[in-house]
Design an enzyme around this catalytic site. Structure first.
Site, PDB file in Angstrom:
ATOM      1  N   ASN A 196       0.807  -1.223   0.000  1.00  0.00           N
ATOM      2  CA  ASN A 196       0.000   0.000   0.000  1.00  0.00           C
ATOM      3  C   ASN A 196       0.841   1.274   0.000  1.00  0.00           C
ATOM      4  O   ASN A 196       0.391   2.331   0.434  1.00  0.00           O
ATOM      5  CB  ASN A 196      -0.966   0.016   1.194  1.00  0.00           C
ATOM      6  CG  ASN A 196      -1.864  -1.200   1.216  1.00  0.00           C
ATOM      7  OD1 ASN A 196      -2.418  -1.580   0.177  1.00  0.00           O
ATOM      8  ND2 ASN A 196      -1.996  -1.832   2.369  1.00  0.00           N
ATOM      9  N   ARG A 197       2.080   1.155  -0.484  1.00  0.00           N
ATOM     10  CA  ARG A 197       3.011   2.287  -0.569  1.00  0.00           C
ATOM     11  C   ARG A 197       3.361   2.866   0.802  1.00  0.00           C
ATOM     12  O   ARG A 197       3.828   3.996   0.901  1.00  0.00           O
ATOM     13  CB  ARG A 197       2.454   3.394  -1.479  1.00  0.00           C
ATOM     14  CG  ARG A 197       2.259   2.964  -2.952  1.00  0.00           C
ATOM     15  CD  ARG A 197       3.575   2.518  -3.555  1.00  0.00           C
ATOM     16  NE  ARG A 197       3.489   2.281  -4.995  1.00  0.00           N
ATOM     17  CZ  ARG A 197       3.344   1.080  -5.558  1.00  0.00           C
ATOM     18  NH1 ARG A 197       3.265  -0.002  -4.791  1.00  0.00           N
ATOM     19  NH2 ARG A 197       3.297   0.946  -6.857  1.00  0.00           N
ATOM     20  N   LEU A 198       3.146   2.081   1.855  1.00  0.00           N
ATOM     21  CA  LEU A 198       3.510   2.525   3.195  1.00  0.00           C
ATOM     22  C   LEU A 198       4.894   1.965   3.524  1.00  0.00           C
ATOM     23  O   LEU A 198       5.060   1.085   4.371  1.00  0.00           O
ATOM     24  CB  LEU A 198       2.462   2.070   4.219  1.00  0.00           C
ATOM     25  CG  LEU A 198       1.067   2.652   3.996  1.00  0.00           C
ATOM     26  CD1 LEU A 198       0.075   2.097   5.020  1.00  0.00           C
ATOM     27  CD2 LEU A 198       1.105   4.185   4.065  1.00  0.00           C
TER      28      LEU A 198
END
Length: 224
Positions: A201-203
């Site tokens: 989630n691009r975290l």
């Protein structure tokens, strides 16, 4: 319909998606120093990463007016004093560093969803260290260091090949090639080293070592 109309459209970059690894990087896993942590990741990149050249890094410099330039260079040594690469001292990167010694190094280990970004100050290596490394280079690479006036404009490829052929005749295989006077190393003493691990989630996890005045390192977490 023209030939141009029949050429397939290029892929849409905005539609490209890769899901990064679930496992991350925590503060408790980090080594005491960035060089120790880099050694861990570099070992994994070299043995598990399926990378063509894990020691390839993007070296970014800026001239006295702040105009940036980047290029890919091969890391040749690293230790507690910094990261070392070699180049022609008349090249654009060398001219930039003579005016502005601040540099950024980026190791783009895409297949592992990892990056290492080091920023610091570049200084020339000593001639003894340069000569010792030069002797380890393949004979052809030694000749190439003489043949190429790196970053200068040349008329044709044939001119470059002719310069190399002349050097090959002068210094045949097995004969020692002298170290070019305008060729040598730079050692980048890091002030920050960031370890970037791609997450879902691009975290992403971004942990950065920052040098302190007393020689120790502070670790801080950056938002992705």
């Amino acid at each position: 319909m023209t030939d141009e109309d029949s050429v397939p459209a290029p892929p849409d970059p905005a539609a490209m998606r890769k899901h990064y690894r679930a496992e991350g990087l925590s503060e408790t896993e980090l080594a005491a120093t960035p060089v120790e942590q880099f050694a861990r990741w570099f070992r994994q990149a070299a043995t598990e990463g399926r990378l063509f050249e894990p020691n390839a890094m993007v070296v970014s410099t800026a001239d006295a007016e702040g105009r940036p330039s980047s290029r890919t260079v091969l890391l040749k040594h690293f230790d507690d004093a910094g990261f070392v690469f070699y180049t022609n001292y008349d090249s654009r990167k060398s001219r930039d560093l003579a005016e502005n010694p601040y540099v950024s190094l980026l190791f783009p280990w895409y297949t592992m969803a990892r990056q290492v970004i080091a920023t610091g100050i570049a200084r020339r290596t000593g001639r003894d260290e340069t000569a010792a490394y030069f002797r380890t280079r393949p004979h052809g690479s030694q000749l190439g260091a003489w043949a190429s006036a790196q970053s200068s404009v040349i008329a044709t490829r044939a001119d470059l090949d002719a310069a190399y052929a002349e050097l090959a005749a002068r210094y045949p295989e097995g004969e020692q090639v002298p170290v070019p006077p305008n060729w040598g190393g730079f050692r980048v003493a890091p002030q920050t080293v960031e370890f970037w691990q791609g997450r879902e989630n691009r975290l992403h996890d971004r942990l950065r070592y920052v040098a302190e005045q007393d020689g120790s390192w502070r670790v801080e977490r950056l938002s992705p």
